[in-house]
Motif scaffolding. Sequence first.
Motif, mmCIF file in Angstrom:
data_model
loop_
_atom_site.group_PDB
_atom_site.id
_atom_site.type_symbol
_atom_site.label_atom_id
_atom_site.label_comp_id
_atom_site.label_asym_id
_atom_site.label_seq_id
_atom_site.Cartn_x
_atom_site.Cartn_y
_atom_site.Cartn_z
ATOM 1 N N ALA A 33 -17.273 -25.528 -5.638
ATOM 2 C CA ALA A 33 -18.068 -26.424 -6.476
ATOM 3 C C ALA A 33 -18.903 -27.351 -5.610
ATOM 4 O O ALA A 33 -18.382 -28.006 -4.702
ATOM 5 N N TYR A 34 -20.186 -27.411 -5.887
ATOM 6 C CA TYR A 34 -21.092 -28.321 -5.199
ATOM 7 C C TYR A 34 -21.073 -29.657 -5.930
ATOM 8 O O TYR A 34 -21.472 -29.744 -7.096
ATOM 9 N N LEU A 35 -20.611 -30.716 -5.248
ATOM 10 C CA LEU A 35 -20.444 -32.022 -5.873
ATOM 11 C C LEU A 35 -21.560 -32.962 -5.449
ATOM 12 O O LEU A 35 -21.838 -33.120 -4.253
ATOM 13 N N THR A 36 -22.180 -33.619 -6.427
ATOM 14 C CA THR A 36 -23.186 -34.640 -6.138
ATOM 15 C C THR A 36 -22.544 -36.017 -6.223
ATOM 16 O O THR A 36 -21.464 -36.187 -6.790
ATOM 17 N N GLY A 37 -23.233 -37.015 -5.659
ATOM 18 C CA GLY A 37 -22.716 -38.375 -5.655
ATOM 19 C C GLY A 37 -22.310 -38.838 -4.266
ATOM 20 O O GLY A 37 -21.756 -39.924 -4.102
ATOM 21 N N LEU A 38 -22.594 -38.010 -3.255
ATOM 22 C CA LEU A 38 -22.212 -38.335 -1.885
ATOM 23 C C LEU A 38 -22.993 -39.563 -1.406
ATOM 24 O O LEU A 38 -24.219 -39.603 -1.512
ATOM 25 N N PRO A 39 -22.296 -40.588 -0.872
ATOM 26 C CA PRO A 39 -23.001 -41.766 -0.359
ATOM 27 C C PRO A 39 -24.021 -41.392 0.723
ATOM 28 O O PRO A 39 -23.796 -40.472 1.510
ATOM 29 N N GLU A 40 -25.119 -42.100 0.754
ATOM 30 C CA GLU A 40 -26.242 -41.776 1.640
ATOM 31 C C GLU A 40 -25.856 -41.597 3.109
ATOM 32 O O GLU A 40 -26.301 -40.635 3.747
ATOM 33 N N PRO A 41 -25.022 -42.471 3.709
ATOM 34 C CA PRO A 41 -24.707 -42.286 5.134
ATOM 35 C C PRO A 41 -23.982 -40.983 5.444
ATOM 36 O O PRO A 41 -23.998 -40.519 6.579
ATOM 37 N N LEU A 42 -23.334 -40.393 4.427
ATOM 38 C CA LEU A 42 -22.591 -39.152 4.654
ATOM 39 C C LEU A 42 -23.435 -37.914 4.385
ATOM 40 O O LEU A 42 -22.952 -36.790 4.553
ATOM 41 N N ARG A 43 -24.683 -38.096 4.004
ATOM 42 C CA ARG A 43 -25.579 -36.960 3.763
ATOM 43 C C ARG A 43 -26.143 -36.499 5.094
ATOM 44 O O ARG A 43 -27.076 -37.099 5.625
ATOM 45 N N GLN A 44 -25.553 -35.466 5.624
ATOM 46 C CA GLN A 44 -25.866 -35.019 6.979
ATOM 47 C C GLN A 44 -26.142 -33.522 6.995
ATOM 48 O O GLN A 44 -25.704 -32.786 6.102
ATOM 49 N N PRO A 45 -26.862 -33.053 8.009
ATOM 50 C CA PRO A 45 -27.186 -31.617 8.062
ATOM 51 C C PRO A 45 -25.962 -30.758 8.349
ATOM 52 O O PRO A 45 -24.933 -31.255 8.828
ATOM 53 N N ARG A 46 -26.090 -29.492 8.047
ATOM 54 C CA ARG A 46 -25.050 -28.542 8.422
ATOM 55 C C ARG A 46 -24.952 -28.446 9.943
ATOM 56 O O ARG A 46 -25.847 -28.877 10.660
ATOM 57 N N LEU A 47 -23.883 -27.845 10.408
ATOM 58 C CA LEU A 47 -23.705 -27.633 11.838
ATOM 59 C C LEU A 47 -24.791 -26.704 12.380
ATOM 60 O O LEU A 47 -25.272 -25.804 11.663
ATOM 61 N N ASP A 48 -25.180 -26.906 13.623
ATOM 62 C CA ASP A 48 -26.181 -26.025 14.238
ATOM 63 C C ASP A 48 -25.684 -24.582 14.307
ATOM 64 O O ASP A 48 -26.456 -23.639 14.136
ATOM 65 N N SER A 49 -24.392 -24.413 14.564
ATOM 66 C CA SER A 49 -23.785 -23.079 14.618
ATOM 67 C C SER A 49 -22.637 -23.015 13.617
ATOM 68 O O SER A 49 -21.593 -23.642 13.830
ATOM 69 N N PRO A 50 -22.804 -22.265 12.516
ATOM 70 C CA PRO A 50 -21.735 -22.176 11.520
ATOM 71 C C PRO A 50 -20.462 -21.574 12.109
ATOM 72 O O PRO A 50 -20.499 -20.777 13.044
ATOM 73 N N ARG A 51 -19.341 -21.961 11.554
ATOM 74 C CA ARG A 51 -18.060 -21.380 11.947
ATOM 75 C C ARG A 51 -17.923 -20.006 11.298
ATOM 76 O O ARG A 51 -18.359 -19.795 10.168
#
Length: 201
Positions: free
Chosen positions: A124-142
């Motif tokens: 489930a994709y959840l919205t409502g994430l506080p702005e400082p925690l809105r960050q890009p995905r990792l450069d290299s996925p696991r």
Amino acid sequence: MRLRRCGTHAVLVEVDSLDEVEAVRAAVEAAALPDVVELVPAARTVLVATRPGGLPAVREVLASADLAHRAATATEEVVIPVAYDGPDLELVASTAGLTPAGVVELHTGAEYRVAFCGFAPGFAYLTGLPEPLRQPRLDSPRTRVPAGSVGVAGEFTAAYPRATPGGWRLIGRTDAPLFDPRRPTPALLAPGHRVRFEATP
């Protein structure tokens, strides 16, 4: 709002934002149309499938839907316990200019809503994430993210219901039963649900 016919008995509603997706989903759900058999929200679309002859009623609901105001829907709050010991907790904290404890405080202090589900059953994709925690995905996925991992990526937070590849920044883990095909409703979270994370020792 743009409507595109999908097959004989379905319509794809295209909108411009997640808020508009939620407004469309909530409006159709609140109308309780007996001929609607499936309602599938995504990032910018909502698919509405009906029994034969059900599309005119759906179009009437959509014509009167107010996309500027999300319909108020009473949904049960799902609380997900999380041990905040993820491998990217320090990275998320430093990127946000916070301490790890500050990340936990922000993540647990927000109320989230399931915008849509996808990627894997029960994810489930959840919205409502506080702005400082809105960050890009990792450069290299696991190549393998353990089941129960809780992560952030862009404007979303989520918990992985099963082990899969993934590039989200992982801040914790949960033992919540996110998906069980033996249950009458296999997925713990569905679009519209309210969600809160709770820190565990």
